[in-house]
Design a protein around this motif. Structure first.
Motif, short mmCIF file in Angstrom:
data_model
loop_
_atom_site.label_atom_id
_atom_site.label_comp_id
_atom_site.label_asym_id
_atom_site.label_seq_id
_atom_site.Cartn_x
_atom_site.Cartn_y
_atom_site.Cartn_z
N GLY A 190 0.80 -1.21 0.00
CA GLY A 190 0.00 0.00 0.00
C GLY A 190 0.84 1.26 0.00
O GLY A 190 2.07 1.24 0.10
N VAL A 191 0.15 2.40 -0.09
CA VAL A 191 0.81 3.70 -0.16
C VAL A 191 1.56 4.00 1.14
O VAL A 191 2.63 4.62 1.13
N THR A 192 1.02 3.55 2.26
CA THR A 192 1.68 3.82 3.54
C THR A 192 3.10 3.27 3.56
O THR A 192 4.05 3.95 3.98
N GLN A 193 3.28 2.03 3.11
CA GLN A 193 4.63 1.48 3.09
C GLN A 193 5.50 2.20 2.06
O GLN A 193 6.69 2.44 2.30
N ALA A 194 4.92 2.57 0.93
CA ALA A 194 5.69 3.28 -0.09
C ALA A 194 6.25 4.59 0.47
O ALA A 194 7.44 4.90 0.30
N VAL A 195 5.41 5.38 1.14
CA VAL A 195 5.85 6.66 1.68
C VAL A 195 6.83 6.45 2.84
O VAL A 195 7.78 7.21 3.02
N THR A 196 6.61 5.40 3.64
CA THR A 196 7.54 5.10 4.72
C THR A 196 8.92 4.75 4.18
O THR A 196 9.95 5.19 4.70
N LEU A 197 8.97 3.93 3.12
CA LEU A 197 10.24 3.60 2.47
C LEU A 197 10.97 4.87 2.03
O LEU A 197 12.18 5.03 2.26
N LEU A 198 10.24 5.76 1.38
CA LEU A 198 10.84 7.01 0.95
C LEU A 198 11.35 7.82 2.14
O LEU A 198 12.43 8.42 2.08
N THR A 317 2.95 6.92 -6.51
CA THR A 317 2.51 5.77 -5.71
C THR A 317 0.99 5.64 -5.75
O THR A 317 0.25 6.63 -5.87
N GLY A 318 0.53 4.42 -5.71
CA GLY A 318 -0.90 4.12 -5.70
C GLY A 318 -1.11 2.72 -5.15
O GLY A 318 -0.16 2.04 -4.76
N SER A 319 -2.35 2.27 -5.13
CA SER A 319 -2.65 0.95 -4.58
C SER A 319 -4.02 0.50 -5.06
O SER A 319 -4.73 1.24 -5.74
N SER A 323 -9.67 0.82 -5.16
CA SER A 323 -10.26 0.20 -6.35
C SER A 323 -10.74 -1.22 -6.09
O SER A 323 -11.75 -1.65 -6.65
N LEU A 324 -10.03 -1.97 -5.25
CA LEU A 324 -10.43 -3.35 -4.93
C LEU A 324 -10.78 -3.47 -3.45
O LEU A 324 -11.94 -3.54 -3.09
N ALA A 325 -9.76 -3.50 -2.60
CA ALA A 325 -10.00 -3.61 -1.16
C ALA A 325 -8.71 -3.32 -0.42
O ALA A 325 -7.65 -3.82 -0.81
N PRO A 326 -8.75 -2.54 0.66
CA PRO A 326 -7.53 -2.24 1.41
C PRO A 326 -6.92 -3.47 2.06
O PRO A 326 -5.72 -3.52 2.30
N GLY A 327 -7.76 -4.50 2.34
CA GLY A 327 -7.24 -5.70 2.99
C GLY A 327 -6.28 -6.50 2.13
O GLY A 327 -5.56 -7.36 2.66
N LEU A 328 -6.22 -6.25 0.82
CA LEU A 328 -5.27 -6.95 -0.02
C LEU A 328 -3.84 -6.50 0.24
O LEU A 328 -2.90 -7.25 -0.03
N ARG A 329 -3.67 -5.28 0.73
CA ARG A 329 -2.34 -4.72 1.03
C ARG A 329 -1.41 -4.85 -0.17
O ARG A 329 -0.32 -5.41 -0.10
N TRP A 332 1.98 0.13 -5.20
CA TRP A 332 3.18 0.25 -6.03
C TRP A 332 3.80 1.62 -5.84
O TRP A 332 3.15 2.59 -5.45
N LEU A 333 5.09 1.66 -6.11
CA LEU A 333 5.87 2.88 -6.04
C LEU A 333 6.74 2.93 -7.29
O LEU A 333 7.52 2.00 -7.55
N VAL A 334 6.58 3.98 -8.07
CA VAL A 334 7.40 4.20 -9.27
C VAL A 334 8.38 5.32 -8.92
O VAL A 334 7.96 6.41 -8.55
N VAL A 335 9.69 5.03 -9.01
CA VAL A 335 10.67 5.95 -8.45
C VAL A 335 11.66 6.44 -9.51
O VAL A 335 11.92 5.75 -10.50
N PRO A 336 12.22 7.63 -9.30
CA PRO A 336 13.31 8.09 -10.16
C PRO A 336 14.49 7.12 -10.11
O PRO A 336 14.72 6.45 -9.09
N ASP A 337 15.22 7.08 -11.18
CA ASP A 337 16.32 6.12 -11.29
C ASP A 337 17.33 6.26 -10.16
O ASP A 337 17.85 5.27 -9.64
N GLY A 338 17.60 7.48 -9.74
CA GLY A 338 18.62 7.70 -8.72
C GLY A 338 18.25 7.20 -7.34
O GLY A 338 19.12 7.13 -6.46
N LEU A 339 16.99 6.86 -7.10
CA LEU A 339 16.55 6.37 -5.79
C LEU A 339 16.30 4.86 -5.78
O LEU A 339 16.14 4.28 -4.70
#
Length: 488
Positions: A190-198, A317-319, A323-329, A332-339
């Motif tokens: 989900g988006v929460t993990q994506a933003v936490t990673l960043l 980032t999106g999830s 669209s489906l269900a938050p329970g699927l967890r 995705w995160l699409v990142v610049p090449d340098g990161l």
């Protein structure tokens, strides 16, 4: 030589208690009877049904009570004594050990719950989970499991399964205008993990503050606190993020919702999007684009992703949570090449990758068109519910200004100024059985009129109409009471 003190005897009748607790285990098949007796006795001690200091029957007496061999009881006593659950003293019997503490019974459910007791729940943030395509998803899981090579069930690529990243690359390019290479997609919970990673990676690079929208999601302070940076709230205006405040803040990364701002519902104007990218280039910074509900736009084509204008200065980032269900967890995160390399390394040691079977199922679900079909179905349902909300507000609360309705799963309803004060009005709403949050809950300073964030996607049309009627009745009741008080 002095004799050792005998432990105190519990007041409960131990032979009867032990017989009742262990009787079901004594009826187990012969081969499993010994293990069943041990497990039942161990559970009785753990749960506190046999309290510390309780004296147990002799092995001979308990064997007679249960109708089993004495050897089974002796073996059970010896095994649990070796584990520390029981203790035996020669000549004085077997006792429940004092080191054991009762475990709490049952597992608590800490999942975020919807408001209980409300007749109508307008709290935003959830899709209609009854629309989840169970049959199509089950078919995707069966097909994925039957075709998944054995090695794929090992630890996965921390970026995600190649077939899912490939499917997502096609989906995001086609539906959202994202410029994407599968090698730069990281599958996340989900988006929460994506933003936490960043947050982790940017903090390691020396960024100790990250900008977020105000109003906006209330989670960012705690989320970034776990990753290192602090969240800096930045004001919005009618066009998007206020650029003067952003420039003055000194941050080099900002989290945004440019296609459909949460919660106001505005889309950043073309001019504001351009200025935001100019800022990112000037400070060698990063815009994090949270496209949380970009697939749901009702009156015209969705606004394309900001990332498509500058993939090296925007992380997208999106999830499937909306669209489906938050329970699927799954997100995705699409990142610049340098990161990319730093984020992948952090993801590897955070969780060793997302579940392979779920990823394979989503890949099939997207590739064979089920995801697009599901989105079309949801689009029709949510548009009908949005229209029902707007019509009900016009009928029952005339003069209400409705905004943010072109897209998403919620709307902003600003009530006429005659209704108030705000705190009393919100209390009346709650008392009437309607769960609703004001715009100020998300960080915005309250204005003269009360603005409500009304989530409608998870409600049937009839329930939406009922909820608006209850809001109107509560508001009119308070207005009437105020007028009567003034006359007195």
């Amino acid at each position: 030589m002095t004799s050792s003190p005998r432990p105190p005897v519990a007041e409960a009748d131990p032979p009867s208690a032990a017989w009742e607790l262990l009787l079901p285990a004594a009826g187990a098949p012969a081969r499993a009877r010994g293990r069943s007796l041990q497990a039942a006795l161990r559970d009785a001690v753990r749960s506190g049904r046999l309290a510390p200091g309780t004296r147990l029957p002799s092995s001979r007496d308990l064997a007679g009570d249960l109708g089993v061999s004495r050897g089974l009881i002796t073996e059970a006593y010896e095994q649990l004594a070796a584990e520390g659950y029981l203790r035996s003293t020669r000549g004085s019997g077997t006792w429940v050990g004092e080191a054991v503490r009762a475990a709490p019974r049952g597992a608590r459910d800490l999942a975020p719950g919807r408001p209980t007791g409300a007749r109508v729940d307008f709290v935003a943030g959830s899709p209609d989970l009854s629309l989840f395509p169970r049959a199509a998803w089950a078919a995707a899981q069966r097909d994925a499991l039957s075709e998944l090579p054995h090695p794929t069930l090992g630890y996965p690529d921390p970026r995600g399964l190649p077939q899912l990243r490939t499917a997502l690359a096609g989906l995001l390019a086609r539906r959202r205008g994202v410029v994407v290479d599968p090698e730069r997609i990281i599958v996340c919970s989900g988006v929460t993990q994506a933003v936490t990673l960043l947050g982790f990676v940017l903090h390691a690079r020396g960024q100790h503050a990250i900008g977020v929208e105000d109003p906006g999601s209330p989670q960012y302070e705690e989320l970034f606190a776990t990753a290192g940076p602090r969240a800096v709230r930045l004001p919005m205006d009618a066009h998007g993020l206020a650029m003067e405040a952003l420039a003055a803040s000194g941050v080099r990364t900002v989290v945004t919702t440019p296609s459909h701002h949460f919660p106001s519902g505005i889309a950043y104007t073309a001019g504001r999007r351009a200025r935001l990218l100019d800022w990112a280039r000037a400070v060698d910074g990063l815009v994090v684009e949270d496209d949380y509900d970009g697939d749901f736009r009702y009156d015209r084509a969705p606004v394309g992703a900001l990332q498509g204008l500058d993939p090296e200065h925007v992380a997208y980032t999106g999830s499937v949570s909306k669209s489906l269900a938050p329970g699927l967890r799954l997100g995705w995160l699409v990142v610049p090449d340098g990161l990319t390399d730093e984020l992948v390394a952090r993801k590897r040691y955070m969780d060793l990758g997302n579940p392979a079977l779920d990823q394979a199922a989503l890949a099939r679900f997207v590739a064979r068109g089920d995801y697009d079909r599901h989105l079309r179905r949801c689009q029709r349902a949510y548009k009908e519910r949005r229209d029902t909300l707007v019509a009900a507000l016009e009928e029952h609360l005339p003069g209400t200004e409705v905004s943010g309705i072109a897209a998403g799963l919620h709307a902003i309803a600003t009530l006429p100024g005659r209704y108030g004060p705000h705190a009393a009005l919100l209390e009346r709403f709650a008392a009437s059985g309607v769960a609703v949050r004001p715009l100020s809950h998300y960080g915005a300073a309250p204005g003269e009129a009360l603005s409500l964030v009304l989530g409608y996607a998870h409600l049937a049309p009839a329930r939406i109409a009922e909820g608006v009627r209850l809001l109107a009745y509560a508001a009119q009741e308070l207005d009437h009471a105020r007028v009567q008080s003034t006359r007195r």
